[in-house]
Design a protein around this motif. Structure first.
Motif, PDB file in Angstrom:
ATOM      1  N   MET A  26       0.831  -1.205   0.000  1.00 27.08           N
ATOM      2  CA  MET A  26       0.000   0.000   0.000  1.00 27.08           C
ATOM      3  C   MET A  26       0.865   1.255   0.000  1.00 27.08           C
ATOM      4  N   GLU A  27       2.037   1.164   0.631  1.00 26.98           N
ATOM      5  CA  GLU A  27       2.968   2.291   0.613  1.00 26.98           C
ATOM      6  C   GLU A  27       3.514   2.522  -0.795  1.00 26.98           C
ATOM      7  N   ALA A  28       3.685   1.449  -1.569  1.00 25.88           N
ATOM      8  CA  ALA A  28       4.155   1.593  -2.950  1.00 25.88           C
ATOM      9  C   ALA A  28       3.180   2.415  -3.784  1.00 25.88           C
ATOM     10  N   VAL A  29       1.878   2.283  -3.481  1.00 22.82           N
ATOM     11  CA  VAL A  29       0.868   3.075  -4.197  1.00 22.82           C
ATOM     12  C   VAL A  29       1.078   4.558  -3.920  1.00 22.82           C
ATOM     13  N   LYS A  30       1.412   4.893  -2.673  1.00 21.82           N
ATOM     14  CA  LYS A  30       1.608   6.295  -2.310  1.00 21.82           C
ATOM     15  C   LYS A  30       2.834   6.898  -2.970  1.00 21.82           C
ATOM     16  N   GLN A  31       3.791   6.039  -3.384  1.00 23.16           N
ATOM     17  CA  GLN A  31       5.016   6.534  -4.000  1.00 23.16           C
ATOM     18  C   GLN A  31       4.872   6.734  -5.508  1.00 23.16           C
ATOM     19  N   GLY A  32       3.813   6.182  -6.103  1.00 22.36           N
ATOM     20  CA  GLY A  32       3.619   6.327  -7.540  1.00 22.36           C
ATOM     21  C   GLY A  32       3.079   7.693  -7.899  1.00 22.36           C
ATOM     22  N   SER A  33       3.140   8.045  -9.178  1.00 25.28           N
ATOM     23  CA  SER A  33       2.618   9.334  -9.627  1.00 25.28           C
ATOM     24  C   SER A  33       1.103   9.360  -9.485  1.00 25.28           C
ATOM     25  N   ALA A  34       0.559  10.539  -9.309  1.00 26.30           N
ATOM     26  CA  ALA A  34      -0.841  10.709  -8.922  1.00 26.30           C
ATOM     27  C   ALA A  34      -1.808  10.277 -10.023  1.00 26.30           C
ATOM     28  N   ALA A  35      -2.944   9.735  -9.585  1.00 24.56           N
ATOM     29  CA  ALA A  35      -4.049   9.391 -10.483  1.00 24.56           C
ATOM     30  C   ALA A  35      -5.344   9.863  -9.825  1.00 24.56           C
TER      31      ALA A  35
END
Length: 276
Positions: A26-35
């Motif tokens: 779930m932390e990896a999602v926060k590190q990705g570019s915004a959607a």
């Protein structure tokens, strides 16, 4: 987050009742570019930030077409998002072949959540490190869902995921009450404004964002760069509304036009590993 003795396996519970491997995904999602996703009664708009890893490379694709009535925007590990979007596409094809009708959006989201949940119960698998905003239209209307790496899913009126998404959420929370009756153009306008909030002063252009639309009488499609840039110019995204953190910028007194400080080097120029 720090390593501990309970995060070596996805099936190992901590004494506090936590699965750290799932939390890391779930932390990896926060590190990705915004959607970002928004919906009205008749349309769903998906938007994403596209940043290349270097000036010499192209950006990674963040929005995928699943079927004529469904599309997804991702944040996190792009490779996982590509695999899951292909899975969604196959499910839609199989349903259409069997029942000769379009797969309901809610049913597809449940199937995706079940697939993600299996990876939280198998020691030889890892959770998918990607979050998906699934937008679509079926007989019951327009829908926008968020699928989490933990296997949970939620339906939203509007939502944002990825890096610096909290600024976009703040904007959407101020505006969401009018989304249900919004027109297609108004939804796109709000999506562009919300995207701009995640850039922290960097100028919004069509080269760093992608917009996709699906609605009544309109199959899912991604708008080309010329159309997006025309919309940005038409709505005057750069200076129509001050950013949410205007108070932190001492040289912005009116908010009518961005000051020189706004057009300088952005705070986060680098690209996270999740975008590569």
């Amino acid at each position: 987050m720090f390593r501990n003795q309970y995060d070596t396996d996805v099936t190992t519970w901590s004494p506090a009742g936590r699965l750290f491997q799932v939390e890391y995904a779930m932390e990896a999602v926060k590190q990705g570019s915004a959607a970002i996703g928004l919906r009205s009664k008749t349309h769903v708009v998906l938007a994403s930030v596209n940043k290349a890893s270097s000036e010499l490379s192209s950006h990674q694709k963040k929005i995928f077409k699943v079927d004529d009535h469904i599309g997804v925007a991702i944040a996190g590990l792009t490779a996982d998002g590509r695999v899951l979007s292909r899975y969604l596409r196959n499910e839609c094809i199989n349903y259409s072949y069997t029942y000769e009708s379009l797969l309901p959006v809610g049913r597809l989201v449940v199937q995706l959540a079940d697939k993600a949940q299996v990876c939280t119960q198998r020691s030889w698998k890892r959770p998918y490190g990607v979050g998906l905003l699934v937008g679509g239209l079926d007989e019951s209307g327009a829908h926008l869902f968020y699928n989490c790496p933990s296997g949970n899913y939620f339906e939203y009126q509007a939502f944002a995921i990825g890096s610096r998404s909290q600024a976009a959420k703040t904007y959407l929370e101020r505006k969401f009450e009018g989304f249900m009756d919004s027109s297609r153009e108004t939804l796109i306008k709000d999506a562009l404004f919300a995207l701009r909030e995640t850039l922290q002063g960097e100028k919004l252009t069509s080269s760093i964002c992608t917009i996709a639309v699906v609605g009544v009488g309109e199959a899912f499609h991604i708008l080309d760069q010329e159309t997006v840039q025309a919309l940005i110019n038409e709505f005057e995204i750069v200076g129509e509304e001050p950013p949410a953190d205007e108070a932190a910028a001492p040289d912005q007194s009116t908010g009518a036009e961005p000051g020189p400080a706004d057009q300088g080097t952005p705070a986060d120029q680098g690209v996270t590993p999740m975008d590569i």
